[in-house]
Design a protein around this motif. Structure first.
Motif, short mmCIF file in Angstrom:
data_model
loop_
_atom_site.label_atom_id
_atom_site.label_comp_id
_atom_site.label_asym_id
_atom_site.label_seq_id
_atom_site.Cartn_x
_atom_site.Cartn_y
_atom_site.Cartn_z
N ASN A 40 -43.15 50.85 -31.52
CA ASN A 40 -43.57 50.77 -30.12
C ASN A 40 -45.02 50.29 -30.06
O ASN A 40 -45.79 50.50 -31.00
CB ASN A 40 -43.43 52.13 -29.43
N ARG A 41 -45.37 49.66 -28.94
CA ARG A 41 -46.74 49.15 -28.77
C ARG A 41 -47.76 50.28 -28.96
O ARG A 41 -48.84 50.07 -29.50
CB ARG A 41 -46.86 48.53 -27.37
N ALA A 42 -47.40 51.49 -28.55
CA ALA A 42 -48.31 52.63 -28.70
C ALA A 42 -48.66 52.90 -30.16
O ALA A 42 -49.76 53.37 -30.48
CB ALA A 42 -47.69 53.88 -28.08
N SER A 149 -38.82 40.71 -21.95
CA SER A 149 -38.19 40.57 -23.27
C SER A 149 -38.62 41.64 -24.26
O SER A 149 -38.18 41.66 -25.40
CB SER A 149 -38.51 39.19 -23.85
N SER A 150 -39.48 42.55 -23.84
CA SER A 150 -39.94 43.64 -24.71
C SER A 150 -38.83 44.68 -24.89
O SER A 150 -37.77 44.60 -24.26
CB SER A 150 -41.16 44.33 -24.09
N GLY A 151 -39.07 45.66 -25.75
CA GLY A 151 -38.11 46.75 -25.90
C GLY A 151 -37.87 47.47 -24.59
O GLY A 151 -36.72 47.72 -24.20
N ILE A 152 -38.95 47.80 -23.89
CA ILE A 152 -38.84 48.44 -22.57
C ILE A 152 -38.10 47.51 -21.61
O ILE A 152 -37.18 47.91 -20.88
CB ILE A 152 -40.24 48.74 -22.00
N ALA A 306 -46.49 47.45 -42.06
CA ALA A 306 -47.59 46.54 -41.69
C ALA A 306 -47.04 45.22 -41.15
O ALA A 306 -47.54 44.68 -40.16
CB ALA A 306 -48.50 46.29 -42.90
N GLU A 307 -45.99 44.70 -41.81
CA GLU A 307 -45.37 43.46 -41.33
C GLU A 307 -44.76 43.65 -39.94
O GLU A 307 -44.82 42.77 -39.08
CB GLU A 307 -44.28 42.99 -42.32
N ALA A 308 -44.15 44.83 -39.73
CA ALA A 308 -43.56 45.14 -38.43
C ALA A 308 -44.62 45.16 -37.34
O ALA A 308 -44.40 44.67 -36.22
CB ALA A 308 -42.83 46.48 -38.49
N SER A 314 -47.74 39.94 -32.50
CA SER A 314 -47.59 38.51 -32.26
C SER A 314 -46.85 38.25 -30.95
O SER A 314 -46.90 37.14 -30.41
CB SER A 314 -46.81 37.86 -33.40
N SER A 315 -46.12 39.26 -30.46
CA SER A 315 -45.29 39.17 -29.24
C SER A 315 -44.22 38.07 -29.33
O SER A 315 -43.77 37.56 -28.32
CB SER A 315 -46.17 38.94 -27.99
N GLN A 316 -43.78 37.76 -30.54
CA GLN A 316 -42.73 36.76 -30.71
C GLN A 316 -41.33 37.36 -30.57
O GLN A 316 -40.36 36.64 -30.39
CB GLN A 316 -42.85 36.09 -32.09
N HIS A 317 -41.26 38.68 -30.66
CA HIS A 317 -39.96 39.35 -30.72
C HIS A 317 -39.31 39.47 -29.35
O HIS A 317 -39.97 39.41 -28.31
CB HIS A 317 -40.12 40.74 -31.33
#
Length: 325
Positions: A40-42, A149-152, A306-308, A314-317
């Motif tokens: 999560n962004r948090a 397009s985010s998880g939320i 770290a990769e996650a 990057s906000s590509q997901h």
């Protein structure tokens, strides 16, 4: 057990997989052997030292997970060893085991894999508590979700459509807007090339939308007010664009608008249990019916946290990023 430790506040590289002590469970808690945890962004804010866990919660990142019950406290009534569950947690998801209050645990929805179940607790509890429990979105109303397009966003589109709302979204690419429309969004607005206020007004005959779910904050505040219908409700859940703004308050009075904001992590365990209970009653049937599906962009092993985080930032997901344990 192994867990992802924030070695010092900083860039994604500060996330390191280390051997740590197993969590001890309290009388009202269950111990979950973690199968997966969602990003999560948090979590990225916690890594930077900007969002510490509430007192008493695990210091390791991770606000939602799925797995198998390994042990139960003496006061736990519902869960037993071996149950497959997912959970809303204050921290500790990026680990092999986590202790969770009984009231924050949910059964894995039928038809959803154990790993994918990790994608639901945080988004479901956030969306249900904000736009339904507090902003009272109802059938026939319109909802605007920023960051569709985010998880939320991907979750909010599906559950709002399930309950009969007309859904508008903003996103930063045509690919993301197409994904949102596939999930049920009726109107997609590319915020990089189009003014969302003008488009909302055009699509609603000048009226505006009834509810807005916003994670941008300051820069969008006035524009959000400008595109709300009479009796409209703005709910702020994040400040990705910053916390400062100047605003003309007259719209609040003229159109009887409501502005609310809330986080989930800092709520009491009693309040979280209330939300989790509502989610199981009102959201889980939609998932069981196949009307709300997990939207997972990528699975990465726990050691690649770290990769996650780099991918998240990057906000590509599109949808959720999941760590598998």
């Amino acid at each position: 057990m192994k867990a992802i430790v924030i070695t010092s506040p900083g860039a994604p590289e500060v996330l390191q997989l280390k051997e740590v002590e197993d969590p001890e469970i309290k009388d009202d808690q269950v111990l979950i052997k973690v199968a997966a945890a969602a990003i999560n962004r948090a979590d990225t804010l916690q890594r930077q030292g900007k969002y510490p866990p509430p007192k008493g919660d695990s210091e390791y990142p991770g606000l939602e997970c799925s797995g198998t019950v390994e042990a139960v406290g003496k006061d736990v009534k519902r869960w037993k060893i071996g149950d497959e569950v997912c959970a809303l947690i204050g921290g500790g998801g990026y680990a092999e085991k986590v202790a969770v209050p009984e009231g924050q645990v949910l059964p894995v929805p039928p038809g959803v894999s154990l790993q994918d179940a990790a994608s639901f607790p945080e988004v479901a509890c956030t969306v249900w508590s904000t736009i339904f429990m507090m902003s009272h979105l109802s059938s026939g109303e319109t909802l605007l979700v920023h960051g569709g397009s985010s998880g939320i966003g991907t979750f909010a589109i599906q559950i709002a459509k399930y309950y009969g709302a007309r859904v508008f979204v903003t996103a930063g690419s045509e690919e993301k807007l197409a994904a949102c429309k596939d999930l049920g969004a009726e109107v997609g607005i590319n915020y990089k090339s189009e003014d969302f206020v003008s488009r909302v007004k055009a699509e609603t005959g000048g009226k505006g939308v009834d509810v807005i779910l916003d994670n941008i904050g300051g820069p969008y505040f006035q524009r959000n007010l400008d595109c709300l219908n009479i009796g409209g409700r703005l709910f702020i859940i994040g400040f990705m664009g910053g916390t400062q703004t100047q605003v003309n308050l007259s719209a609040l009075l003229a159109r009887r608008l409501t502005v609310q904001a809330a986080g989930l992590r800092s709520r009491t365990k009693e309040n979280k249990a209330e939300i989790v209970s509502e989610v199981e009653k009102k959201v889980w049937p939609a998932i069981t019916a196949g009307k709300v599906k997990p939207v997972v962009y990528k699975y990465l092993p726990l050691g690649e946290a770290a990769e996650a985080h780099k991918l998240m930032e990057s906000s590509q997901h599109i949808g959720k990023i999941i760590l598998t344990v």
